[in-house]
Design an enzyme around this catalytic site. Structure first.
Site, PDB file in Angstrom:
ATOM      1  N   ARG A  27      -9.629 -98.148  42.891  1.00 44.01           N
ATOM      2  CA  ARG A  27      -9.002 -97.784  41.616  1.00 44.01           C
ATOM      3  C   ARG A  27      -8.869 -98.972  40.663  1.00 44.01           C
ATOM      4  NH1 ARG A  27      -4.671 -93.129  43.456  1.00 44.01           N
ATOM      5  NH2 ARG A  27      -5.053 -93.595  45.633  1.00 44.01           N
TER       6      ARG A  27
ATOM      7  N   LYS B   6      -6.245 -83.833  28.536  1.00 38.80           N
ATOM      8  CA  LYS B   6      -4.832 -84.219  28.621  1.00 38.80           C
ATOM      9  C   LYS B   6      -4.498 -85.215  27.520  1.00 38.80           C
ATOM     10  CE  LYS B   6      -5.399 -85.584  32.845  1.00 38.80           C
ATOM     11  NZ  LYS B   6      -5.195 -86.130  34.197  1.00 38.80           N
TER      12      LYS B   6
ATOM     13  N   ASP C 136       1.203-109.128  67.953  1.00 37.59           N
ATOM     14  CA  ASP C 136       1.743-109.473  66.636  1.00 37.59           C
ATOM     15  C   ASP C 136       1.134-108.631  65.514  1.00 37.59           C
ATOM     16  OD1 ASP C 136      -0.784-110.506  66.609  1.00 37.59           O
ATOM     17  OD2 ASP C 136      -0.219-112.510  65.911  1.00 37.59           O
TER      18      ASP C 136
ATOM     19  N   GLU D 103      -2.196-108.287  64.845  1.00 41.13           N
ATOM     20  CA  GLU D 103      -3.560-108.669  64.464  1.00 41.13           C
ATOM     21  C   GLU D 103      -4.579-107.711  65.080  1.00 41.13           C
ATOM     22  OE1 GLU D 103      -4.480-112.688  65.413  1.00 41.13           O
ATOM     23  OE2 GLU D 103      -2.802-113.525  64.271  1.00 41.13           O
TER      24      GLU D 103
ATOM     25  N   GLY E 164      -0.318 -84.019  41.882  1.00 40.56           N
ATOM     26  CA  GLY E 164       0.445 -83.714  40.671  1.00 40.56           C
ATOM     27  C   GLY E 164      -0.439 -83.219  39.543  1.00 40.56           C
TER      28      GLY E 164
END
EC number: 2.7.6.1
Length: 313
Positions: A96, A193, A37, A39, A226
């Site tokens: 983050r 930036k 399953d 796990e 990016g």
């Protein structure tokens, strides 16, 4: 060293094998799989009673699977009477979300992970280049955050770049970039930036003269690439002769490889805290360095109760 044992899950077994070669000990025998399953299933196949156990497991993608492997492994070793369990997390995922922005209804996931590891019996954590140093304070157990910069600096020196300049891709990375620049004895530039108005594209201001320089961007991780692509473009537009990026953690999610190949970035150099995907390995602009010697030395010092900070003086 006789009581030291090293085990790994499925996140980065190659790094674990490299680490134990440095330590001149065998890799411990543990079966980490899944039930039908989905796990996580863990079984330790040798005696660990009274041992100083190190679990090498970055919580990179698939993040949830790798985190649960680490948590379940730690519980298994605690129940098997290991004297001490050190979670060696070269790349610490869920880093983050380390604070709650004003009025935002969000989790502080870095704290959640810290609590999970402590509850299941981890006694100590060893990480490499945490995304935010303050995450160490979320733990109620000792945390050693070692730096990947010595590996990066050694490679930069070996390349013998002409007219070298270190560049921080944003204001937040200035401390890291400055340390590398100081170590190499070269100049530092910063990319600032700014978004002039809402719904307007970001403008990159270069602080420092990059005309004719070989620019080395230094960051802790590369995710979609990016930002690195835009930074490389801005540097080339300001006259940089060459742009190379050095990042400790190759997260490389989403369209990262496509972004790198479309960018004007000359090369991306990363470490093996995270294994490279097949697409990343096939990309001619990506080169990977081995961080195993640094991780192994930190583990040896922890096991022998020696100073970690002395590694970086």
């Amino acid at each position: 060293m006789s009581k030291m044992m090293v085990f790994t899950g499925n996140a980065n077994p190659d790094l674990a094998r490299r680490v134990v070669r440095q330590l001149h000990i065998p890799l411990g025998d543990v079966s980490v799989g899944k039930f039908s399953d989905g796990e996580i299933s863990v079984e330790i196949n040798e005696n660990v009673r009274g041992k100083d156990v190190f679990l090498i497991q970055p919580t990179c993608a698939p993040t949830n699977d790798n985190l649960m492997e680490l948590v379940v492994m730690a519980d298994a070793f605690r129940r098997s009477s290991a004297t001490r369990i050190t979670a060696v997390i070269p790349y610490f995922g869920y880093a983050r979300q380390d604070r709650r922005p004003r009025s935002a209804r969000v989790a502080i996931s870095a704290k959640v992970v810290a609590d999970m590891l402590t509850v299941v019996g981890v006694n100590r954590v060893l990480t490499v280049d945490l995304h935010a140093d303050q995450i160490q304070g979320f733990f109620d157990i000792p945390v050693d955050n070692i730096y990947g910069s010595p590996v990066l600096v050694d490679d930069i020196e070996d390349q013998r770049f002409e007219n070298l300049m270190i560049v921080s891709p944003d204001i937040g990375g200035v401390v890291r970039a400055r340390a590398v620049a100081k170590s190499l004895g070269v100049d530092l530039a910063i990319i600032d930036k700014r978004r002039p108005k809402a719904n307007q594209s970001e403008v990159m201001h270069i602080i420092g003269d990059v005309e004719g320089r070989t620019c080395v961007l230094v960051d802790d991780m590369v995710d979609t690439a990016g930002t690195l692509g835009h930074a490389a473009k801005a540097l080339k537009e300001h006259g940089a002769a060459k742009v190379i990026a050095y990042c400790t953690h190759p997260v490389l999610s989403g369209r990262a490889i496509e972004n790198i190949e479309k960018s004007v970035l000359d090369e991306l150099v990363v470490t093996n805290t995270i294994p490279l995907s097949a697409a990343a390995q096939a990309c001619g602009r990506i080169r990977q360095l081995d961080i195993a010697p640094v991780v192994a030395e930190a583990m040896r010092r922890i096991s022998n109760e020696e100073s970690i900070s002395a590694m970086f003086r």
